[in-house]
Design an enzyme around this catalytic site. Structure first.
Site, PDB file in Angstrom:
ATOM      1  N   CYS A 198       0.889  -1.146  -0.003  1.00  0.00           N
ATOM      2  CA  CYS A 198      -0.052  -0.061   0.070  1.00  0.00           C
ATOM      3  C   CYS A 198       0.819   1.079   0.024  1.00  0.00           C
ATOM      4  O   CYS A 198       0.498   2.241  -0.552  1.00  0.00           O
ATOM      5  CB  CYS A 198      -0.820   0.060   1.114  1.00  0.00           C
ATOM      6  SG  CYS A 198      -0.192  -0.438   2.661  1.00  0.00           S
ATOM      7  N   HIS A 216      -1.630   0.471   7.193  1.00  0.00           N
ATOM      8  CA  HIS A 216      -1.950   1.114   5.848  1.00  0.00           C
ATOM      9  C   HIS A 216      -1.411   2.431   5.513  1.00  0.00           C
ATOM     10  O   HIS A 216      -1.257   3.098   6.357  1.00  0.00           O
ATOM     11  CB  HIS A 216      -3.507   0.704   5.623  1.00  0.00           C
ATOM     12  CG  HIS A 216      -4.079   1.050   4.406  1.00  0.00           C
ATOM     13  ND1 HIS A 216      -3.606   0.364   3.393  1.00  0.00           N
ATOM     14  CD2 HIS A 216      -5.181   1.733   3.699  1.00  0.00           C
ATOM     15  CE1 HIS A 216      -4.172   0.563   2.062  1.00  0.00           C
ATOM     16  NE2 HIS A 216      -5.129   1.372   2.356  1.00  0.00           N
TER      17      HIS A 216
END
Length: 653
Positions: free
Chosen positions: A131, A371
């Site tokens: 990510c 994330h």
């Protein structure tokens, strides 16, 4: 004009492709002769002056490609990328199966519906792990398309493809131009900078191909003769080299390889080959144990910094900090185009410097504990509010005293130098102020006491009025002031300081309420109990007369109400919109409004010396408890309130 000729040499020579402005075909040449011609071209008399950018050699010089990528480099790359002690095979597979593409791309007509605007340019993450890479590329795409200036602009599939090529090329070119983090040479280097693009020899490549790696990958070198500056990344060098690389990726469907599984890996291979594995390790604080990914395959801080600045440093603070006589901790060396904010700072695990918090453009990578996403806004979001400037100036002056940040206090005899840095003219009032701020004859001044008084002096209050304010006035000011930190309004679930609690308890004990007898307390409790029962019976009767439920609102009614809510505070010059994009779950775009507070609304508050975020802000207009993004945003805009337009705040995970 450009003519392209391809020649494949037999075993023992380099397979090469030559792009030349002169056109014509090239015969099969041995590797030694190709290298000799390349050196001759680089040193020829027609070369432009070193201080004037010339068209990169991929356009009018030469490009020799592809050389087969050695298996030893692939092995070194995998060792640099993954930590074998913490990375599992499933973690690795998530990286090897992640392509770089938007949701619709050129196939939007095949989806049977017209895509939303952000689905044209929004990258999609199919697996957890890479990510950080996806977010960095996405941020460069937002910058290239200038989406931060117009969120509603329409983007064609062809435009999105070109900007994606531009984003990849810019990141790799920045790594090529960035100097070594330890460079102390003040003279500009005149060497030619180049980058390397790694592509598969065949159309497809898999995780097994890389693990076995023998003759599966080729290297394309792109050169640009331009000055490379030692202490910063030359903008002209990056833009010229990136433009040449962008053209190469757009030609002959070269970009298609990055849109397939292993696309992220090919991009990182190009990044590491360009920067050099040894240079990347030298950027790190711990080159022996540091890797580009961490536990569970998450992007490390070194990888995020490499993507955003071209240098794989290990920290997010500004410049380099020297600990002891020789230990150096490297941070961000200059202001980047794209910034970085992280939830780890809200949790007090790290400190993000002003370079990352105030980038050249209003675009930030947002890091959480699991994330990476992207946030961006208009250019107004980069402007500093009065309260932010006031708080930061006071913090900077206070922390200028040695060990003030770690201790949270300064010696009384240092107050004069701190006040001088704030341009406060107290004349003969300085000893009086020092005596008032000193903590119980201890010889120190706490930050909280310093800020509450100095903030009022900086906003126009006289020294006499500040020193003679009653405790009741101070409590009233704190109750009416808007929060400058995450703690929320006083008395509404805020985190209470020890000082405030002591004052409150002292006031309660002095009121005589605690001195009541047991009999008196019992009578009062009985009266309260009877009153509550009476109110409960009345409420039941009212509930029985409730009107029939209304029909659910249509989407048009909901959108109209949301729009009206979002426009409530647009009249405020300190209000602006931010947009948050999460590449997971098909790509989610959320718009919200931030209102920064004026300095006079924030003075006299108890605020920490180092920004922290604890709990949910009482000034948030969210309907849920997911306040992770709010806590991250407050690490930059410490005195602000949020408007979510009736929507739930987005997840950072």
């Amino acid at each position: 004009r450009r003519a392209t000729s391809k020649t494949q040499i037999s075993s023992g020579t380099i397979m090469s492709q030559r792009l030349s402005s002169s056109g014509g075909s090239s015969a099969a040449l041995p590797a030694e002769e190709l290298r000799a011609r390349r050196l001759a071209a680089l040193s020829g008399s027609g070369r432009a002056p070193i201080n004037e950018p010339i068209t990169p050699q991929v356009r009018n010089g030469e490009q020799i490609s592809p050389e087969e990528l050695p298996a030893s480099f692939v092995s070194d790359f995998l060792s640099l990328l993954f930590d074998p002690s913490t990375t599992s095979d499933s973690d690795k597979r998530r990286w090897f199966t992640q392509p770089i593409h938007t949701r619709f791309g050129n196939n939007c007509e095949e989806m049977g519906k017209e895509p939303e605007k952000h689905q044209r340019w929004g990258l999609i993450q199919t697996q957890g792990g890479p990510c950080g890479v996806i977010a960095a590329i996405q941020a460069e795409m937002i910058l290239g398309l200038k989406i931060y200036e117009d969120i509603e602009r329409a983007v064609s599939a062809e435009e999105a493809k070109r900007v994606l090529c531009q984003a990849l090329a810019t990141i790799i070119a920045r790594c090529a131009a960035a100097p070594p983090v330890d460079s102390n040479n003040s003279n500009a280097s005149t060497e030619s900078i180049s980058l390397e693009i790694i592509l598969p020899i065949d159309d497809e490549i898999s995780m097994d191909d890389l693990n076995l790696s023998s003759g599966k990958l080729k290297v394309i070198s792109i050169h640009s003769n331009i000055v490379k500056r030692p202490r910063s990344t030359s903008t002209s060098a990056v833009s010229n080299l990136a433009r040449a690389t962008e053209d190469f990726l757009m030609e002959n469907s070269n970009m298609k390889h990055f849109g397939r599984p292993c696309g992220v890996i090919l991009f990182l291979l190009s990044l590491v080959k360009t920067r050099g594995a040894a240079n990347i390790k030298s950027d790190m604080d711990d080159p022996t144990n540091a890797h580009l990914t961490g536990q569970f395959g998450h992007s490390s801080q070194e990888l995020i910094n490499l993507l955003l600045t071209g240098q794989a440093t290990s920290n997010t603070f500004d410049n380099t900090v020297t600990l002891g006589s020789s230990l150096k901790c490297h941070g961000v060396q200059s202001q980047p185009s794209i910034g970085y904010l992280t939830q780890l700072e809200a949790l007090r695990y790290c400190s993000v410097g002003s370079f990352y918090k105030s980038p050249k453009f209003p675009i930030w990578i947002v890091g959480s504990t699991s994330h990476f996403t992207v946030m961006f806004g208009s250019i107004d979001s980069l402007k500093e509010s009065e309260s932010d400037i006031l708080l930061e100036s006071c913090r900077r002056a206070f922390k200028s005293v040695e060990n003030a940040e770690e201790n949270g206090f300064i010696p009384v005899n240092e107050l004069g130098s701190v006040v001088e840095k704030l341009d406060l003219s107290l004349d003969s009032g300085l000893p009086t102020l020092a005596a008032a701020l000193e903590m119980s004859g201890s010889g120190i001044i706490l930050w909280s006491d310093f800020w509450k008084v100095i903030s009022r002096l900086k906003t126009g209050a006289s020294l006499e009025s500040v020193l003679h304010s009653t405790s009741a006035d101070l409590q009233n000011n704190a109750a009416n002031a808007m929060p400058i930190t995450q703690y929320g309004e006083s008395g509404k679930g805020a985190v209470e300081s020890d000082e405030a609690m002591a004052k409150r308890l002292a006031a309660e004990w002095g009121s005589g309420e605690i001195g009541k007898s047991d009999e008196e307390m019992a009578r009062e409790l009985q009266a309260q109990f009877e009153a509550e029962n009476h109110q409960g019976e009345s409420a039941v009767e009212e509930d029985q007369q409730m009107e029939a439920p209304r029909a659910p609102e249509t989407k048009e009614q909901t959108d109209e109400k949301t729009s009206a809510t979002m426009d409530v505070e647009t009249y405020n010059n300190d209000a602006f919109q931010l947009h948050h994009y999460n590449s997971l779950r098909g790509g989610e775009l959320t718009t919200f409004q931030v209102t920064r507070l004026r300095s006079e609304e924030a003075v006299g508050m108890v605020v920490p010396l180092t920004p922290t975020n604890v709990g949910n802000s009482m000034e948030s207009n969210s309907n849920g408890t997911n306040d992770d993004l709010e806590s991250v945003v407050r690490t930059k805009y410490q005195s602000c309130r949020f408007h979510w337009g009736g929507k739930q705040p987005p997840s950072l995970h």
